[in-house]
Design a protein around this motif. Structure first.
Motif, PDB file in Angstrom:
ATOM      1  N   THR A 168     -26.578  30.037  27.033  1.00 56.65           N
ATOM      2  CA  THR A 168     -25.353  29.420  27.517  1.00 56.65           C
ATOM      3  C   THR A 168     -25.026  28.165  26.708  1.00 56.65           C
ATOM      4  OG1 THR A 168     -25.757  30.278  29.737  1.00 56.65           O
ATOM      5  CG2 THR A 168     -24.224  28.425  29.549  1.00 56.65           C
ATOM      6  N   GLY A 169     -26.043  27.370  26.420  1.00 57.51           N
ATOM      7  CA  GLY A 169     -25.833  26.174  25.604  1.00 57.51           C
ATOM      8  C   GLY A 169     -25.339  26.520  24.210  1.00 57.51           C
ATOM      9  N   ALA A 170     -25.896  27.569  23.615  1.00 58.74           N
ATOM     10  CA  ALA A 170     -25.444  27.989  22.289  1.00 58.74           C
ATOM     11  C   ALA A 170     -23.999  28.474  22.333  1.00 58.74           C
ATOM     12  CB  ALA A 170     -26.351  29.088  21.745  1.00 58.74           C
ATOM     13  N   GLY A 171     -23.654  29.225  23.359  1.00 57.75           N
ATOM     14  CA  GLY A 171     -22.277  29.695  23.493  1.00 57.75           C
ATOM     15  C   GLY A 171     -21.298  28.554  23.683  1.00 57.75           C
ATOM     16  N   LEU A 172     -21.659  27.588  24.512  1.00 59.19           N
ATOM     17  CA  LEU A 172     -20.788  26.431  24.713  1.00 59.19           C
ATOM     18  C   LEU A 172     -20.632  25.616  23.435  1.00 59.19           C
ATOM     19  CD1 LEU A 172     -21.900  25.208  28.244  1.00 59.19           C
ATOM     20  CD2 LEU A 172     -19.693  26.194  27.599  1.00 59.19           C
ATOM     21  N   THR A 173     -21.709  25.520  22.663  1.00 60.89           N
ATOM     22  CA  THR A 173     -21.631  24.795  21.392  1.00 60.89           C
ATOM     23  C   THR A 173     -20.639  25.466  20.448  1.00 60.89           C
ATOM     24  OG1 THR A 173     -23.902  24.043  21.628  1.00 60.89           O
ATOM     25  CG2 THR A 173     -22.971  23.990  19.411  1.00 60.89           C
ATOM     26  N   VAL A 174     -20.684  26.788  20.382  1.00 63.29           N
ATOM     27  CA  VAL A 174     -19.756  27.523  19.513  1.00 63.29           C
ATOM     28  C   VAL A 174     -18.332  27.347  20.006  1.00 63.29           C
ATOM     29  CG1 VAL A 174     -19.050  29.846  18.793  1.00 63.29           C
ATOM     30  CG2 VAL A 174     -21.448  29.193  18.716  1.00 63.29           C
ATOM     31  N   ILE A 175     -18.131  27.490  21.295  1.00 68.84           N
ATOM     32  CA  ILE A 175     -16.773  27.391  21.846  1.00 68.84           C
ATOM     33  C   ILE A 175     -16.190  26.002  21.639  1.00 68.84           C
ATOM     34  CG2 ILE A 175     -15.488  27.365  24.030  1.00 68.84           C
ATOM     35  CD1 ILE A 175     -17.276  29.710  24.902  1.00 68.84           C
ATOM     36  N   CYS A 221     -15.301  25.126  17.715  1.00 69.63           N
ATOM     37  CA  CYS A 221     -14.293  25.915  17.004  1.00 69.63           C
ATOM     38  C   CYS A 221     -12.944  25.768  17.692  1.00 69.63           C
ATOM     39  CB  CYS A 221     -14.678  27.394  17.001  1.00 69.63           C
ATOM     40  SG  CYS A 221     -16.183  27.777  16.106  1.00 69.63           S
ATOM     41  N   LYS A 222     -11.901  25.693  16.878  1.00 66.98           N
ATOM     42  CA  LYS A 222     -10.557  25.676  17.439  1.00 66.98           C
ATOM     43  C   LYS A 222     -10.180  27.071  17.913  1.00 66.98           C
ATOM     44  CE  LYS A 222      -9.075  21.831  14.693  1.00 66.98           C
ATOM     45  NZ  LYS A 222      -8.751  21.444  13.356  1.00 66.98           N
ATOM     46  N   ASN A 223     -10.520  28.060  17.113  1.00 62.64           N
ATOM     47  CA  ASN A 223     -10.274  29.448  17.470  1.00 62.64           C
ATOM     48  C   ASN A 223     -11.557  30.214  17.173  1.00 62.64           C
ATOM     49  OD1 ASN A 223      -9.485  32.092  17.799  1.00 62.64           O
ATOM     50  ND2 ASN A 223      -7.495  31.799  16.821  1.00 62.64           N
ATOM     51  N   VAL A 224     -12.257  30.619  18.201  1.00 62.92           N
ATOM     52  CA  VAL A 224     -13.582  31.223  18.044  1.00 62.92           C
ATOM     53  C   VAL A 224     -13.518  32.496  17.218  1.00 62.92           C
ATOM     54  CG1 VAL A 224     -15.543  32.193  19.305  1.00 62.92           C
ATOM     55  CG2 VAL A 224     -14.348  30.218  20.211  1.00 62.92           C
ATOM     56  N   SER A 257     -17.995  30.285   9.869  1.00 64.58           N
ATOM     57  CA  SER A 257     -19.081  29.315   9.741  1.00 64.58           C
ATOM     58  C   SER A 257     -19.115  28.761   8.329  1.00 64.58           C
ATOM     59  CB  SER A 257     -20.418  29.974  10.069  1.00 64.58           C
ATOM     60  OG  SER A 257     -20.745  30.922   9.082  1.00 64.58           O
ATOM     61  N   SER A 258     -19.679  27.575   8.188  1.00 63.87           N
ATOM     62  CA  SER A 258     -19.740  26.939   6.875  1.00 63.87           C
ATOM     63  C   SER A 258     -20.748  27.638   5.968  1.00 63.87           C
ATOM     64  CB  SER A 258     -20.106  25.468   7.034  1.00 63.87           C
ATOM     65  OG  SER A 258     -21.359  25.353   7.668  1.00 63.87           O
ATOM     66  N   GLY A 259     -21.648  28.434   6.534  1.00 63.84           N
ATOM     67  CA  GLY A 259     -22.653  29.109   5.733  1.00 63.84           C
ATOM     68  C   GLY A 259     -22.194  30.455   5.195  1.00 63.84           C
TER      69      GLY A 259
END
Length: 87
Positions: free
Chosen positions: A52-59, A62-65, A70-72
């Motif tokens: 859940t923490g990883a998902g919230l970090t992504v959301i 990002c402006k538009n998921v 990603s920068s990589g």
């Protein structure tokens, strides 16, 4: 990426073993199945919280998921993704 995989491969089984050991010492009257059930649920709960923490970090980052990249990401992976979308 491999470091993250190796860390997870050590962390979660280690957490499970530690919880089983702690439960056996804290609750000597519990059966083996009781300790295994609680240990399994504890590890599952930790995995759910981290996911859940990883998902919230992504959301939140990002402006538009869907369209943010990603920068990589390299040109090769970008072209590969674009060609797979056209097929």
């Amino acid at each position: 990426m491999l470091l993250t995989l190796a860390s997870g491969a050590l962390f979660f089984p280690g957490l499970f073993s530690l919880s089983i050991w702690a439960l056996r010492r804290a609750r000597p009257g519990w059966t083996e199945n009781d300790c295994l059930t609680v240990g399994t649920r504890l590890v599952s709960s930790v995995q759910a919280v981290l996911a859940t923490g990883a998902g919230l970090t992504v959301i939140l980052s990002c402006k538009n998921v869907i369209t943010d990249r990603s920068s990589g990401e390299s040109l090769v992976t970008s072209l590969s993704a674009a060609s797979s979308r056209q097929s």
